[in-house]
Design a protein around this motif. Structure first.
Motif, PDB file in Angstrom:
ATOM      1  N   SER A 111       4.403 -15.156  -5.221  1.00 40.61           N
ATOM      2  CA  SER A 111       3.539 -15.479  -6.556  1.00 40.61           C
ATOM      3  C   SER A 111       2.671 -14.317  -6.968  1.00 40.61           C
ATOM      4  O   SER A 111       2.322 -14.308  -8.212  1.00 40.61           O
ATOM      5  N   ASP A 112       2.165 -13.483  -5.892  1.00 43.05           N
ATOM      6  CA  ASP A 112       0.964 -12.604  -6.443  1.00 43.05           C
ATOM      7  C   ASP A 112       1.368 -11.113  -5.671  1.00 43.05           C
ATOM      8  O   ASP A 112       1.166 -11.407  -4.256  1.00 43.05           O
ATOM      9  N   VAL A 113       1.826 -10.245  -6.338  1.00 44.78           N
ATOM     10  CA  VAL A 113       2.140  -8.959  -5.793  1.00 44.78           C
ATOM     11  C   VAL A 113       1.217  -7.839  -6.131  1.00 44.78           C
ATOM     12  O   VAL A 113       1.496  -7.594  -7.497  1.00 44.78           O
ATOM     13  N   THR A 114       0.560  -7.108  -5.490  1.00 43.71           N
ATOM     14  CA  THR A 114      -0.243  -6.043  -5.806  1.00 43.71           C
ATOM     15  C   THR A 114       0.437  -4.634  -5.278  1.00 43.71           C
ATOM     16  O   THR A 114       0.672  -4.624  -3.955  1.00 43.71           O
ATOM     17  N   PHE A 118      -0.131  -3.471 -10.680  1.00 48.50           N
ATOM     18  CA  PHE A 118      -0.140  -1.814  -9.764  1.00 48.50           C
ATOM     19  C   PHE A 118      -1.628  -1.345  -9.969  1.00 48.50           C
ATOM     20  O   PHE A 118      -2.106  -1.545 -11.268  1.00 48.50           O
ATOM     21  N   LYS A 119      -1.851  -0.724  -9.198  1.00 43.46           N
ATOM     22  CA  LYS A 119      -3.526  -0.080  -9.148  1.00 43.46           C
ATOM     23  C   LYS A 119      -3.163   1.557  -8.717  1.00 43.46           C
ATOM     24  O   LYS A 119      -2.502   1.877  -7.841  1.00 43.46           O
ATOM     25  N   ALA A 122       6.170   3.580 -11.066  1.00 41.03           N
ATOM     26  CA  ALA A 122       6.294   2.103 -10.427  1.00 41.03           C
ATOM     27  C   ALA A 122       5.986   1.229 -11.553  1.00 41.03           C
ATOM     28  O   ALA A 122       6.654   0.097 -11.717  1.00 41.03           O
ATOM     29  N   VAL A 123       5.185   1.286 -12.567  1.00 39.64           N
ATOM     30  CA  VAL A 123       4.731   0.335 -13.725  1.00 39.64           C
ATOM     31  C   VAL A 123       6.032   0.371 -14.371  1.00 39.64           C
ATOM     32  O   VAL A 123       6.589  -0.857 -14.820  1.00 39.64           O
ATOM     33  N   ASP A 124       6.861   1.316 -14.631  1.00 39.16           N
ATOM     34  CA  ASP A 124       7.914   1.328 -15.516  1.00 39.16           C
ATOM     35  C   ASP A 124       9.169   0.736 -14.620  1.00 39.16           C
ATOM     36  O   ASP A 124       9.989  -0.247 -15.566  1.00 39.16           O
ATOM     37  N   MET A 148       0.735  -1.292   0.002  1.00 34.47           N
ATOM     38  CA  MET A 148       0.018  -0.149   0.102  1.00 34.47           C
ATOM     39  C   MET A 148       0.895   1.228  -0.028  1.00 34.47           C
ATOM     40  O   MET A 148       1.707   1.214   0.904  1.00 34.47           O
ATOM     41  N   GLY A 149       0.523   2.090  -0.879  1.00 34.28           N
ATOM     42  CA  GLY A 149       1.411   3.395  -0.863  1.00 34.28           C
ATOM     43  C   GLY A 149       2.880   3.016  -1.664  1.00 34.28           C
ATOM     44  O   GLY A 149       3.930   3.241  -1.198  1.00 34.28           O
TER      45      GLY A 149
END
Length: 282
Positions: free
Chosen positions: A168-171, A196-197, A183-185, A151-152
């Protein structure tokens, strides 16, 4: 991402005075603090700046000191340019994780190599809160198969390290659009698949409960959003928190304990910056 830079001069100036000022300013929405021998520099998003809140802190400050202040608007910067110009260097955390930018050439070897181009986002691993969170992530025997929510997420350092450690699963969730894009880059630069959201804690409603939940933000946001965090952490799961001072730990725990969290570990680094590890009991 425009910020106001608030400079507070204190006479006399002590560590207790700057610590208390930082706590009051954090309550008013300030996000980062740089104490020194003569006062404190603090930063707040331009949309959250209020002269009235500064005057209230100044007039009601309980310690015997003379406070003078000045606030200046700092337009959004290209942080790559800023850090390169100011000789930002690679950092090695706990001997296992190196964080560096694409413009670095002399890079120490480490087990985990994280490439970060900050651009318009904050977060290079140099701050005491980030380095402590990295240490906690490295403390896990294994993250293989674990689900993680960051978060953040900022530049995505913590999310990237969790993925590199086998989660295995990172958000990653980030409220600032520029930081989200960065962050996406950064995930692409490191060849890591992270979901990423862009948004606030409301984005958690679309997330599956996590084994590990990270939040390196600030005390006020954390305490306000803890109920939402709790809904997205499995029983027996781990909650890692930072972005506040050691003196704030009791305040955080007042909000966390009724939600089933128990304090497992607390650390301090730098100018009393804290990080804590909580376990969610069933």
């Amino acid at each position: 991402m425009d910020y106001y830079r608030l400079r507070l001069e204190c006479d006399p100036c002590t560590e207790d005075i700057t610590d208390l000022l930082a706590q009051f300013l954090a309550d008013a929405g300030y996000e980062s603090f740089e104490p020194d021998d003569s006062g404190l520099t603090a930063y707040i998003k331009s949309d959250d700046f209020s002269e009235a809140s500064i005057l209230e802190i100044k007039d009601s400050f309980p310690m015997d000191t003379r406070l003078e202040w000045k606030a200046e608007l700092e337009p959004g910067k290209d942080w790559n340019e800023e850090w390169e110009r100011n000789y930002f260097q690679p950092i090695v955390i706990a001997g296992e994780c190196v964080v560096h930018a694409s413009f670095h050439t002399d890079i120490p070897e480490a087990r985990f190599d994280i490439l970060i181009d900050p651009k318009m986002a904050f977060g290079t691993g140099h701050h005491a809160t980030t380095s402590q969170m990295v240490r906690y992530i490295l403390d896990f025997d294994s993250l293989e198969g674990k689900s993680v929510i960051d978060m953040g997420t900022g530049t995505g350092i913590l999310a990237l390290l969790c993925k590199m450690r086998g989660a295995s699963d990172v958000t990653g969730i980030e409220i600032d659009p520029d930081a989200y894009a960065n962050a996406v880059d950064n995930a692409a630069l490191n060849n890591q698949a992270i979901d990423f959201k862009c948004g606030d804690a409301a984005q958690l409603q679309d997330c599956r409960p996590a084994d590990i939940f990270l939040a390196n933000i600030n005390r006020n946001i954390i305490t306000a959003d803890l109920p939402r965090y709790a809904e997205r952490i499995k029983n027996g799961g781990v909650l890692l928190l930072s972005g506040f001072y050691t003196a704030d730990i009791p305040v955080v725990m007042e909000h966390a304990e009724p939600l089933g969290f128990v304090l497992d570990k607390a650390t301090e680094e730098g100018d009393h910056w804290a990080a804590i590890r909580l376990i969610k009991k069933s």
